[in-house]
Design a protein around this motif. Structure first.
Motif, PDB file in Angstrom:
ATOM      1  N   ASP A  21       0.254   7.985   2.049  1.00 48.38           N
ATOM      2  CA  ASP A  21       1.561   8.320   2.184  1.00 48.38           C
ATOM      3  C   ASP A  21       2.304   9.738   1.031  1.00 48.38           C
ATOM      4  OD1 ASP A  21       3.895   8.107   4.158  1.00 48.38           O
ATOM      5  OD2 ASP A  21       4.693   6.568   2.396  1.00 48.38           O
ATOM      6  N   LEU A  22       2.318   8.878   0.015  1.00 44.33           N
ATOM      7  CA  LEU A  22       3.221   9.868  -1.261  1.00 44.33           C
ATOM      8  C   LEU A  22       2.831  11.097  -1.132  1.00 44.33           C
ATOM      9  CD1 LEU A  22       3.418   7.246  -4.353  1.00 44.33           C
ATOM     10  CD2 LEU A  22       5.340   8.164  -2.561  1.00 44.33           C
ATOM     11  N   LEU A  23       1.683  11.245  -1.239  1.00 50.28           N
ATOM     12  CA  LEU A  23       1.241  12.668  -1.020  1.00 50.28           C
ATOM     13  C   LEU A  23       1.634  14.092   0.325  1.00 50.28           C
ATOM     14  CD1 LEU A  23      -0.680  15.190  -2.322  1.00 50.28           C
ATOM     15  CD2 LEU A  23      -2.539  14.598  -1.192  1.00 50.28           C
ATOM     16  N   ASN A  24       2.063  12.991   1.455  1.00 51.92           N
ATOM     17  CA  ASN A  24       2.407  13.941   2.340  1.00 51.92           C
ATOM     18  C   ASN A  24       3.665  13.957   2.268  1.00 51.92           C
ATOM     19  OD1 ASN A  24      -0.161  13.630   3.734  1.00 51.92           O
ATOM     20  ND2 ASN A  24       0.273  11.876   4.232  1.00 51.92           N
ATOM     21  N   ARG A  25       4.092  12.849   1.496  1.00 56.47           N
ATOM     22  CA  ARG A  25       5.529  13.063   1.254  1.00 56.47           C
ATOM     23  C   ARG A  25       6.207  14.276   0.320  1.00 56.47           C
ATOM     24  NH1 ARG A  25       8.934   7.667   1.954  1.00 56.47           N
ATOM     25  NH2 ARG A  25       7.813   6.342   3.350  1.00 56.47           N
ATOM     26  N   PHE A  26       5.521  14.385  -0.537  1.00 54.94           N
ATOM     27  CA  PHE A  26       5.314  14.572  -1.919  1.00 54.94           C
ATOM     28  C   PHE A  26       5.572  16.226  -1.621  1.00 54.94           C
ATOM     29  CE2 PHE A  26       3.740  18.301  -5.309  1.00 54.94           C
ATOM     30  CZ  PHE A  26       5.013  17.677  -5.905  1.00 54.94           C
ATOM     31  N   GLU A  71       6.589  -3.811 -10.768  1.00 55.13           N
ATOM     32  CA  GLU A  71       7.081  -3.211 -11.484  1.00 55.13           C
ATOM     33  C   GLU A  71       7.799  -1.972 -10.955  1.00 55.13           C
ATOM     34  OE1 GLU A  71       4.665  -3.276 -15.212  1.00 55.13           O
ATOM     35  OE2 GLU A  71       5.174  -5.657 -15.629  1.00 55.13           O
ATOM     36  N   ASP A  72       6.245  -1.262 -10.219  1.00 55.58           N
ATOM     37  CA  ASP A  72       6.704   0.047  -9.944  1.00 55.58           C
ATOM     38  C   ASP A  72       7.506   0.156  -8.329  1.00 55.58           C
ATOM     39  OD1 ASP A  72       7.079   2.482  -8.325  1.00 55.58           O
ATOM     40  OD2 ASP A  72       4.448   2.369  -9.180  1.00 55.58           O
ATOM     41  N   ALA A  73       9.057   0.725  -9.028  1.00 56.56           N
ATOM     42  CA  ALA A  73       9.594   0.996  -7.719  1.00 56.56           C
ATOM     43  C   ALA A  73      10.101   1.708  -6.364  1.00 56.56           C
ATOM     44  CB  ALA A  73      11.241   1.443  -8.488  1.00 56.56           C
ATOM     45  N   ALA A  74       8.689   1.760  -6.287  1.00 60.23           N
ATOM     46  CA  ALA A  74       8.268   3.021  -5.366  1.00 60.23           C
ATOM     47  C   ALA A  74       7.419   2.350  -4.187  1.00 60.23           C
ATOM     48  CB  ALA A  74       7.080   4.098  -5.974  1.00 60.23           C
ATOM     49  N   PHE A  75       7.457   1.177  -4.511  1.00 63.57           N
ATOM     50  CA  PHE A  75       7.009  -0.023  -3.718  1.00 63.57           C
ATOM     51  C   PHE A  75       8.178  -0.139  -2.588  1.00 63.57           C
ATOM     52  CE2 PHE A  75       3.220  -0.141  -6.063  1.00 63.57           C
ATOM     53  CZ  PHE A  75       2.213   0.112  -4.971  1.00 63.57           C
ATOM     54  N   LEU A  76       9.030  -0.419  -3.283  1.00 65.68           N
ATOM     55  CA  LEU A  76      10.210  -0.837  -2.488  1.00 65.68           C
ATOM     56  C   LEU A  76      11.288   0.688  -1.682  1.00 65.68           C
ATOM     57  CD1 LEU A  76      12.005  -3.294  -5.115  1.00 65.68           C
ATOM     58  CD2 LEU A  76      11.033  -3.725  -2.762  1.00 65.68           C
ATOM     59  N   GLY A 113      11.001  18.027  -6.617  1.00 68.61           N
ATOM     60  CA  GLY A 113      10.437  16.952  -5.788  1.00 68.61           C
ATOM     61  C   GLY A 113      10.154  15.547  -7.242  1.00 68.61           C
ATOM     62  N   TYR A 114      10.705  16.028  -8.966  1.00 70.91           N
ATOM     63  CA  TYR A 114      10.270  15.507  -9.579  1.00 70.91           C
ATOM     64  C   TYR A 114       9.675  14.159  -9.295  1.00 70.91           C
ATOM     65  CZ  TYR A 114      14.500  12.770 -11.179  1.00 70.91           C
ATOM     66  OH  TYR A 114      15.419  12.243 -10.888  1.00 70.91           O
ATOM     67  N   GLN A 115      10.189  13.259  -9.004  1.00 69.98           N
ATOM     68  CA  GLN A 115      10.868  12.171  -8.329  1.00 69.98           C
ATOM     69  C   GLN A 115       9.166  11.436  -7.712  1.00 69.98           C
ATOM     70  OE1 GLN A 115      12.989   9.191  -9.970  1.00 69.98           O
ATOM     71  NE2 GLN A 115      10.985   7.941  -9.704  1.00 69.98           N
ATOM     72  N   LEU A 116       8.721  11.894  -6.268  1.00 70.98           N
ATOM     73  CA  LEU A 116       7.620  12.378  -5.905  1.00 70.98           C
ATOM     74  C   LEU A 116       6.465  12.279  -6.289  1.00 70.98           C
ATOM     75  CD1 LEU A 116       8.636  12.939  -1.584  1.00 70.98           C
ATOM     76  CD2 LEU A 116       8.122  11.555  -2.929  1.00 70.98           C
ATOM     77  N   ALA A 117       7.042  13.251  -7.602  1.00 70.54           N
ATOM     78  CA  ALA A 117       5.624  13.958  -8.305  1.00 70.54           C
ATOM     79  C   ALA A 117       5.114  12.430  -9.052  1.00 70.54           C
ATOM     80  CB  ALA A 117       5.594  15.026  -8.539  1.00 70.54           C
ATOM     81  N   GLU A 118       5.881  12.536  -9.637  1.00 69.97           N
ATOM     82  CA  GLU A 118       6.264  11.065 -11.510  1.00 69.97           C
ATOM     83  C   GLU A 118       5.312   9.356 -10.052  1.00 69.97           C
ATOM     84  OE1 GLU A 118       9.261   8.808 -13.738  1.00 69.97           O
ATOM     85  OE2 GLU A 118       9.565   9.585 -13.417  1.00 69.97           O
ATOM     86  N   ASP A 119       6.214   9.839  -8.544  1.00 74.83           N
ATOM     87  CA  ASP A 119       5.045   8.285  -7.984  1.00 74.83           C
ATOM     88  C   ASP A 119       4.350   8.450  -7.626  1.00 74.83           C
ATOM     89  OD1 ASP A 119       7.759   7.344  -7.957  1.00 74.83           O
ATOM     90  OD2 ASP A 119       8.649   8.073  -6.342  1.00 74.83           O
ATOM     91  N   LEU A 120       3.698   9.422  -7.272  1.00 72.01           N
ATOM     92  CA  LEU A 120       2.211  10.290  -7.275  1.00 72.01           C
ATOM     93  C   LEU A 120       1.552  10.020  -7.879  1.00 72.01           C
ATOM     94  CD1 LEU A 120       0.577  11.306  -4.742  1.00 72.01           C
ATOM     95  CD2 LEU A 120       1.021  13.415  -5.097  1.00 72.01           C
ATOM     96  N   GLY A 121       1.934  10.094  -9.178  1.00 74.19           N
ATOM     97  CA  GLY A 121       0.574  10.093 -10.460  1.00 74.19           C
ATOM     98  C   GLY A 121       0.846   8.883 -10.770  1.00 74.19           C
ATOM     99  N   ARG A 122       1.688   7.937 -11.195  1.00 70.89           N
ATOM    100  CA  ARG A 122       2.249   6.971 -11.211  1.00 70.89           C
ATOM    101  C   ARG A 122       0.651   5.475 -10.271  1.00 70.89           C
ATOM    102  NH1 ARG A 122       6.675   5.409 -11.806  1.00 70.89           N
ATOM    103  NH2 ARG A 122       7.118   5.665 -13.785  1.00 70.89           N
TER     104      ARG A 122
END
Length: 154
Positions: free
Chosen positions: A13-18, A89-94, A39-48
């Motif tokens: 899903d993150l890859l599609n969003r990115f 700990e990962d805010a991306a989940f929220l 798109g750095y925030q999505l790139a960071e979330d995707l990498g994590r």
């Protein structure tokens, strides 16, 4: 839903969003390079998400090689704790709605429960890494004595 399935879902899903975000920036006339920066925030979330999934997958493969018994039980606790701590700990989940605030509270409660289950094994786990006792604080051995008034130097 298993942790690996959830992680694969989130990563996909993150890859599609990115990809969609990069495309939107390019449609607005931004260069590919600048679109990536935006798109750095999505790139960071995707990498994590990718890293966490790779670590969890490797851990599960190693865990599968251990015979049923006390060691496997402890490894299972640690795996569960790792997966849930990543979610906690990962805010991306929220941020992206993978985890509701109610579910986040349930994850926190489960992490606390797992900590109490791992606690009796803590010294053995630390010992397995070969960390010398001199590097461990007294709290690792006896919290009450380490924090009593008699241990305070006057």
């Amino acid at each position: 839903m298993t942790a690996i399935y959830a992680d694969k879902y989130c990563s996909r899903d993150l890859l599609n969003r990115f990809a969609a975000e990069i495309s939107q920036h390019q449609v607005k006339g931004e260069s590919k390079e600048y679109a990536f920066i935006l798109g750095y925030q999505l790139a960071e979330d995707l990498g994590r998400a990718f890293s966490d999934r790779a670590i969890l997958q490797t851990y599960m493969e190693a865990e599968a090689t251990v015979s049923v018994g006390p060691l496997k039980n402890v490894l299972s606790l640690l795996r569960s704790m790792y997966a849930l701590t990543c979610m906690e700990e990962d805010a991306a989940f929220l941020r992206y709605g993978y985890l509701s605030t109610e579910n986040a509270a349930a994850v926190r409660k489960e992490v606390t429960k797992l900590c109490s289950e791992v606690r009796p094994h803590a010294l053995a786990l630390v010992s397995s890494f070969g960390i010398p006792d001199a590097f461990l604080g007294p709290i690792a051995y006896n919290w009450i004595d380490a924090n009593s008034w008699s241990s305070v130097k006057h």
